[in-house]
Design a protein around this motif. Sequence first.
Motif, mmCIF file in Angstrom:
data_model
loop_
_atom_site.group_PDB
_atom_site.id
_atom_site.type_symbol
_atom_site.label_atom_id
_atom_site.label_comp_id
_atom_site.label_asym_id
_atom_site.label_seq_id
_atom_site.Cartn_x
_atom_site.Cartn_y
_atom_site.Cartn_z
ATOM 1 N N CYS A 1 15.918 -37.185 -22.728
ATOM 2 C CA CYS A 1 14.802 -37.882 -22.124
ATOM 3 C C CYS A 1 13.784 -36.845 -21.670
ATOM 4 C CB CYS A 1 15.287 -38.716 -20.935
ATOM 5 S SG CYS A 1 14.001 -39.767 -20.207
ATOM 6 N N GLN B 1 9.333 -39.931 -17.634
ATOM 7 C CA GLN B 1 9.200 -40.970 -18.664
ATOM 8 C C GLN B 1 10.368 -41.952 -18.551
ATOM 9 O OE1 GLN B 1 8.491 -39.558 -22.654
ATOM 10 N NE2 GLN B 1 9.483 -41.335 -23.571
ATOM 11 N N LYS B 2 10.055 -43.264 -18.690
ATOM 12 C CA LYS B 2 11.097 -44.278 -18.621
ATOM 13 C C LYS B 2 11.969 -44.232 -19.861
ATOM 14 C CE LYS B 2 11.812 -49.250 -18.043
ATOM 15 N NZ LYS B 2 11.174 -50.570 -17.891
ATOM 16 N N CYS B 3 13.257 -44.140 -19.650
ATOM 17 C CA CYS B 3 14.199 -44.084 -20.759
ATOM 18 C C CYS B 3 15.143 -45.275 -20.682
ATOM 19 C CB CYS B 3 14.992 -42.781 -20.711
ATOM 20 S SG CYS B 3 13.950 -41.299 -20.825
ATOM 21 N N SER C 1 17.883 -48.931 -17.714
ATOM 22 C CA SER C 1 16.655 -48.129 -17.720
ATOM 23 C C SER C 1 16.637 -47.227 -16.494
ATOM 24 C CB SER C 1 15.422 -49.038 -17.739
ATOM 25 O OG SER C 1 15.381 -49.867 -16.583
ATOM 26 N N TYR C 2 15.976 -46.062 -16.650
ATOM 27 C CA TYR C 2 15.862 -45.098 -15.553
ATOM 28 C C TYR C 2 14.674 -44.187 -15.833
ATOM 29 C CZ TYR C 2 17.976 -41.829 -18.874
ATOM 30 O OH TYR C 2 18.202 -41.059 -19.975
ATOM 31 N N THR C 3 14.210 -43.492 -14.804
ATOM 32 C CA THR C 3 13.079 -42.569 -14.921
ATOM 33 C C THR C 3 13.418 -41.281 -14.173
ATOM 34 O OG1 THR C 3 11.534 -44.432 -15.002
ATOM 35 C CG2 THR C 3 10.607 -42.259 -14.534
ATOM 36 N N ARG D 1 12.980 -37.625 -12.528
ATOM 37 C CA ARG D 1 11.828 -36.939 -11.942
ATOM 38 C C ARG D 1 11.878 -35.423 -12.143
ATOM 39 N NH1 ARG D 1 8.424 -40.927 -11.987
ATOM 40 N NH2 ARG D 1 9.220 -42.762 -10.875
ATOM 41 N N LYS E 1 8.103 -32.639 -19.526
ATOM 42 C CA LYS E 1 7.171 -33.459 -20.284
ATOM 43 C C LYS E 1 6.152 -32.593 -21.010
ATOM 44 C CE LYS E 1 4.286 -37.593 -19.858
ATOM 45 N NZ LYS E 1 3.728 -38.613 -18.930
#
Length: 571
Positions: free
Chosen positions: A403, A407-409, A459-461, A463, A491
Amino acid sequence: MSASAEKSVHETVKELGASSQPLRGAGSGSRARCRVCKRRYREPKLLSCLHTFCADCIRQLEPCSPLSGQRESPGTVLLCPECDSEVELPRCGVDGLTTDHLALDEVFMETLLLDRSAVCDLCGDAEAQQRCEVCSLNLCDFCSQAHRRQKRTSSHAIHSLEELKRQGRLSRPVLCSLHPGQELRLFCDPCDLTVCLECAAAFHRDHHCSPIHEVVHQHGDRIRELVSRSLRPRLIHLEEGVRSVEVSQEALQSRAETMAREIQAFAQAYTSAVETHCRSLLHSLEDLRLQRHKKLQLQRAQLQQALCDIRGSVDFAERLLTCGSEAEILSVKGVTTRRLMSLLELGYDPQTSSVSHDSGSNICFLPQELAGQVEGFPMVGVLQVKTVDPSKCTIQGEGVQQCLEGQKCEFTLICRDSAGELMGKGGDSVLVSIIHTEKKECKVETTVIDNNDGSYAVSYTPREPGPYSVWVFVKAQHVKGSPFGLTVKRKFQRHNGIFHCCSFCSSGGAKEARCGCPGTMPGGFQGCGHGHKGHPGKPHWSCCGSVLESSECVRSLVSGSHRGHVRTVEL
């Protein structure tokens, strides 16, 4: 006959109406009956909408206000009780309305037809046998002869009451309301009014008055033209419209009744199909219960037998060790040991999971699941006998392996039973935990959505970049492959060089200083300079040659190591 003995038409009608009761034998559509009081007309007056009512009935009507947008009327405005039209009374009130002589004829005719015997209007004693057409009086034989002998009434036409009843129509003259006994024979053109001879001499002396038989055709033709050419076609058209609406109403009613029968038949058939499906489900459930019940009975019998065997052997062994002598113990130690060892080898260990499976906890009813068709109708609701097996559950999606930070994965958990088949239903206990392996305090919030089909969307994001561990549990047990290794990348790739105009300037003229751009200088310089071959012509990053200061670093395609590139101005 003297003038005082004669009665005017209006007085006669008043007496007839006042003494009359609601009609017997006359239908509700009788033309001699007032639509308000339901009695024979008493002084019938004609409204401008051509509906007739008794004068007293009109006087009892409540005045109304004109409709909005219409000019104010100087006279009193009433609503017609028959058609609800707004009608305006003359300034002199109800008395100024036109008398409906046709209604008077109907009253006289109905009186003749319905009353079995009529009393003489002159003497008031004998039964009337004849009627004076001019005076509108019922006369007995004696008064009839006296009526003929008088000079004033000798020319009046007298008819038998029986003859008038057979004819079914009463023909009588219209008498003046101001001069009793005087027939309306003249028509005043300026006043547009029918008058008698005395009225013409007294009130219409300077007016042009014509005999009514000379002008009746002129005015009658105008009425006839309006009726035949204008209103009659419209009447026919309206009648056709009414018939069309009535036909449509009948068709609508018939169609609604047909559809109602279809709906009822459909509902009954569908209800029958649902009941059949219900019975099938209950039958399947009962078969399943009996099957599980027999299996549980067998397990219970086996466990009870094992319990009895072990308990008896253990009791014997403990009693032997407690109460037996040394010789007694050694004499039976062989058979005792062999029995105890055989009990251990038999393995009567109850399988708790198997017992729980057979208890029916894994049987569920899915009311929204399609169940095929029954008697041609689609059904829903199925019995499902499945239990989730965490070791058979799998993960789909790259979001569980890699990931980008910020970003949302996403990834998907697919639940399966012990046979590896999809569960097809949700409701299982699912827990997902994502932990940074280097920073234990760095945890990632996760969201688990039950899709109610045996799958769960996770789903998770993240940091922060770095390595993570993904733990996926179903019913507090790891799924297949859990925990998973997750790598979260940055990113954007950060620049490790400097944003400069050229390597010659930023390095102070060092020949060995290189740059990420393809620019070169003559004279043994390995880097770029202003105006030389390959220089971008603008400031750029020394690490990759990108001319955008706020950008992601792209590694240079120039051979060699980054270590030789210009990193600081001090170089």
